[in-house]
Scaffold this active site. Sequence first.
Site, mmCIF file in Angstrom:
data_model
loop_
_atom_site.group_PDB
_atom_site.id
_atom_site.type_symbol
_atom_site.label_atom_id
_atom_site.label_comp_id
_atom_site.label_asym_id
_atom_site.label_seq_id
_atom_site.Cartn_x
_atom_site.Cartn_y
_atom_site.Cartn_z
ATOM 1 N N LYS A 139 0.809 -1.218 0.000
ATOM 2 C CA LYS A 139 0.000 0.000 0.000
ATOM 3 C C LYS A 139 0.847 1.275 0.000
ATOM 4 C CE LYS A 139 -4.330 -1.656 2.034
ATOM 5 N NZ LYS A 139 -5.309 -1.421 3.124
ATOM 6 N N ASP A 177 -10.332 2.751 2.081
ATOM 7 C CA ASP A 177 -10.490 1.999 3.321
ATOM 8 C C ASP A 177 -11.335 2.759 4.336
ATOM 9 O OD1 ASP A 177 -9.107 -0.304 2.607
ATOM 10 O OD2 ASP A 177 -7.178 0.474 3.282
ATOM 11 N N GLY A 199 -0.357 1.028 12.104
ATOM 12 C CA GLY A 199 0.043 0.749 10.729
ATOM 13 C C GLY A 199 -0.885 1.427 9.737
ATOM 14 N N GLY A 200 -0.852 0.961 8.486
ATOM 15 C CA GLY A 200 -1.660 1.556 7.432
ATOM 16 C C GLY A 200 -3.151 1.465 7.695
ATOM 17 N N ARG A 231 1.311 -0.629 21.067
ATOM 18 C CA ARG A 231 2.354 -1.102 21.984
ATOM 19 C C ARG A 231 3.630 -0.278 21.837
ATOM 20 N NH1 ARG A 231 4.287 -7.190 21.261
ATOM 21 N NH2 ARG A 231 5.060 -6.227 19.343
ATOM 22 N N THR A 232 3.990 0.040 20.591
ATOM 23 C CA THR A 232 5.143 0.896 20.345
ATOM 24 C C THR A 232 4.650 2.337 20.295
ATOM 25 O OG1 THR A 232 6.152 -0.865 19.030
ATOM 26 C CG2 THR A 232 7.106 1.338 18.822
ATOM 27 N N VAL A 233 4.879 3.051 21.385
ATOM 28 C CA VAL A 233 4.313 4.393 21.519
ATOM 29 C C VAL A 233 4.845 5.341 20.446
ATOM 30 C CG1 VAL A 233 4.085 6.377 23.063
ATOM 31 C CG2 VAL A 233 3.971 4.053 23.982
#
Length: 265
Positions: A67, A103, A131-132, A153-155
């Site tokens: 994408k 989307d 993510g996308g 989780r990954t700030v």
Amino acid sequence: MTLVAGVAGQPIAHSLSPAIHGAWIAAAGLDAVYRAFGPADAEAFAGLVEEGRRGALRGLNVTAPFKAQALALADEASETARACGAANLLVFEDGRVRADSTDGLGLMAALAEQAPDLDVRGRPVVVLGAGGAARAAAAALKAAGAEVGVLNRTVERARTLADDLGVAVVDADATGEAVLVVNALSVPPAIDLAALRDDAVLMDMTYRPLVTGFLAEGRARGLTTVDGLAMLIGQARPSFRALFGVEPPDVDVRAAALAALGEAT
């Protein structure tokens, strides 16, 4: 001349898009085909886009992991695609590539269909992931007037998304106030559904299985749930119009998709 379009991703065998678009093509009586393309890597995907530039393809829906590359290869892009940093639709015309993202439209269509009483305007919603898919969800919900929070989780990834789109980074406690929680992760989310408000709506952007563990747990709590297949069909409608120049016929493409999925409900 037969119009050729399709969906490109890797892996792609699981895609329900050919079943959905194929049902519409048949009902509309179009001289067209919609195929699944599985480029092995970024180089192969770029080659497929070049085929489109040369006129071999009318357009492509694009799924993971291409994408972001789809947007980068385009000559022009919609504001929505630029905001998402990704495109799920490429249309080829006169040697040029036009990118868009449908989307967000799919997400809003799914909510309207399966959670018609939900009003997000001025109300807190939480998107799980960065993510996308999360970008598309956050952008669409912000445009609809929601107070969007991103939980990941990954700030640092969440902060990048939030800064790009003008939304907030939140912690797990924020889900307790949210009227809508959207799972945009590719794995089951680790949140406490018991802490959610009784009128919260849960949406999962995944459609395999149709009723994910996240949605099943929500249903057991009596919450309204929205499945990823409704979103897939919702994003396919504007894609079909862009690819084939006609409105999707009024046929039950959900039934066709469920048959391809191997589920009956």
